[in-house]
Design an enzyme around this catalytic site. Sequence first.
Site, PDB file in Angstrom:
ATOM      1  N   GLY A  45      30.904 -12.793  66.994  1.00 12.18           N
ATOM      2  CA  GLY A  45      30.425 -12.423  68.215  1.00 12.18           C
ATOM      3  C   GLY A  45      28.828 -12.710  68.552  1.00 12.18           C
ATOM      4  O   GLY A  45      28.670 -13.087  69.658  1.00 12.18           O
ATOM      5  N   THR A  77      40.232 -10.774  66.223  1.00  7.74           N
ATOM      6  CA  THR A  77      40.436 -10.189  67.671  1.00  7.74           C
ATOM      7  C   THR A  77      41.525 -10.949  68.283  1.00  7.74           C
ATOM      8  O   THR A  77      41.505 -12.054  68.287  1.00  7.74           O
ATOM      9  CB  THR A  77      39.040 -10.297  68.427  1.00  7.74           C
ATOM     10  OG1 THR A  77      38.194  -9.741  67.633  1.00  7.74           O
ATOM     11  CG2 THR A  77      39.140  -9.912  69.763  1.00  7.74           C
ATOM     12  N   THR A  96      37.498 -15.878  69.777  1.00  7.83           N
ATOM     13  CA  THR A  96      37.384 -14.837  68.479  1.00  7.83           C
ATOM     14  C   THR A  96      36.305 -15.406  67.689  1.00  7.83           C
ATOM     15  O   THR A  96      36.003 -16.693  67.583  1.00  7.83           O
ATOM     16  CB  THR A  96      38.855 -14.705  67.957  1.00  7.83           C
ATOM     17  OG1 THR A  96      38.784 -14.161  66.545  1.00  7.83           O
ATOM     18  CG2 THR A  96      39.316 -16.285  67.661  1.00  7.83           C
TER      19      THR A  96
HETATM   20  N1  ASP Z   1      34.605 -11.388  67.969  1.00  5.61           N
HETATM   21  C1  ASP Z   1      34.622 -10.143  67.185  1.00  5.61           C
HETATM   22  C2  ASP Z   1      33.409  -9.582  67.191  1.00  5.61           C
HETATM   23  O1  ASP Z   1      32.433 -10.311  66.983  1.00  5.61           O
HETATM   24  C3  ASP Z   1      35.208 -10.445  65.707  1.00  5.61           C
HETATM   25  C4  ASP Z   1      36.727 -11.226  65.863  1.00  5.61           C
HETATM   26  O2  ASP Z   1      36.992 -12.173  66.545  1.00  5.61           O
HETATM   27  O3  ASP Z   1      37.560 -10.628  65.139  1.00  5.61           O
HETATM   28  O4  ASP Z   1      33.384  -8.393  67.096  1.00  5.61           O
END
Ligand code: ASP
Length: 332
Positions: free
Chosen positions: A244, A190, A241
Amino acid sequence: MKRREFVKIGGLGTTALIIDGCKASGNTEIKEILPIANLNQTKVISTWSSGLKANQSANKVLKNNGSALDAIEKGLNVIESDPENSSVGIGGLPDANGNVTLDACIMDHEFNCGSISYLQNIENPISVARKVMEDTPHVMLSGEGAYNFAMKNGFKHTNLLTENSKKSWEEWKIENNYKLPAINHENHDTIAMIALDHQGNLATGCTTSGWAYKMEGRVGDSPIIGAGVYLDNEVGAACATGLGEAIIKICGSHTIVELMRNGLSPQQACKSAIERIKKSNKNLKDLQVGFIAMNKEGEIGSYSLYSGFNYAYQDIQRSKLIDSQYDIEWKD
Ligand code: ASP
């Protein structure tokens, strides 16, 4: 733990200019405090190496006296519109059913915030989140409602599943028999960003297609104010990131801002939040989280649970990728 160099760039902060005004009596009083435009202090950080390209675009805005908020939107738009980037927008990896569903949020220096979750078929979710913030009395729109709002506001219906992302999804189905891949040291991407503008104002945002091949309907931390991003202009900003579900549990970004309010540096605050991630999750295997933060003075920091996380830094002179400090060395 292998210690890596922490890059601390002292910011100049906001310089105040005191304008004297005259009362009818002739006495002088301090009437207004305006920030001096200070291009030297502008800077932007964002997660991952894709942040280098996003930062360039954000920096163009900042260099032209643009606001941190505009910088965040323009910077993140670049990644959303890049079909080669599988983290969001066109080319973003889909959910288990092959639908690309997007989460994004944005926050400015006056606590204004906007967010969308489970949005489909819109290339630039961060711009929709900004519209929610600016044109509605709400913070968050989701799913079909968010899509209808976007369409009413001139966004275009776009198929986000590219040939490449479709191929990856089909391969995943065959090879993994619908088993959700772990978000570990290498599998999360992300883009989340923090910018500081010439007026000393911060803004932050993040945008993602979320956990690749996630369960239909799943929403992560990225559209949740306080989890994916948080900002208090008197203190600083943070964003996240990684897994989540783990970030939401500790209100990750909000936690970091509050720790900075209590005197911790951005680096110390990110590290302390990772300690909470460790405390709040029994099984740390197959779990990765990375935080980045910037305080009001422009000091930056980051920390991740495992090695492998990096983030991009840009100011008016330099652009570089910084390896984050981390708690545990990843071993295959
Ligand atoms: N934080 C994001 C999620 O949980 C995933 C990511 O950081 O790529 O959707």
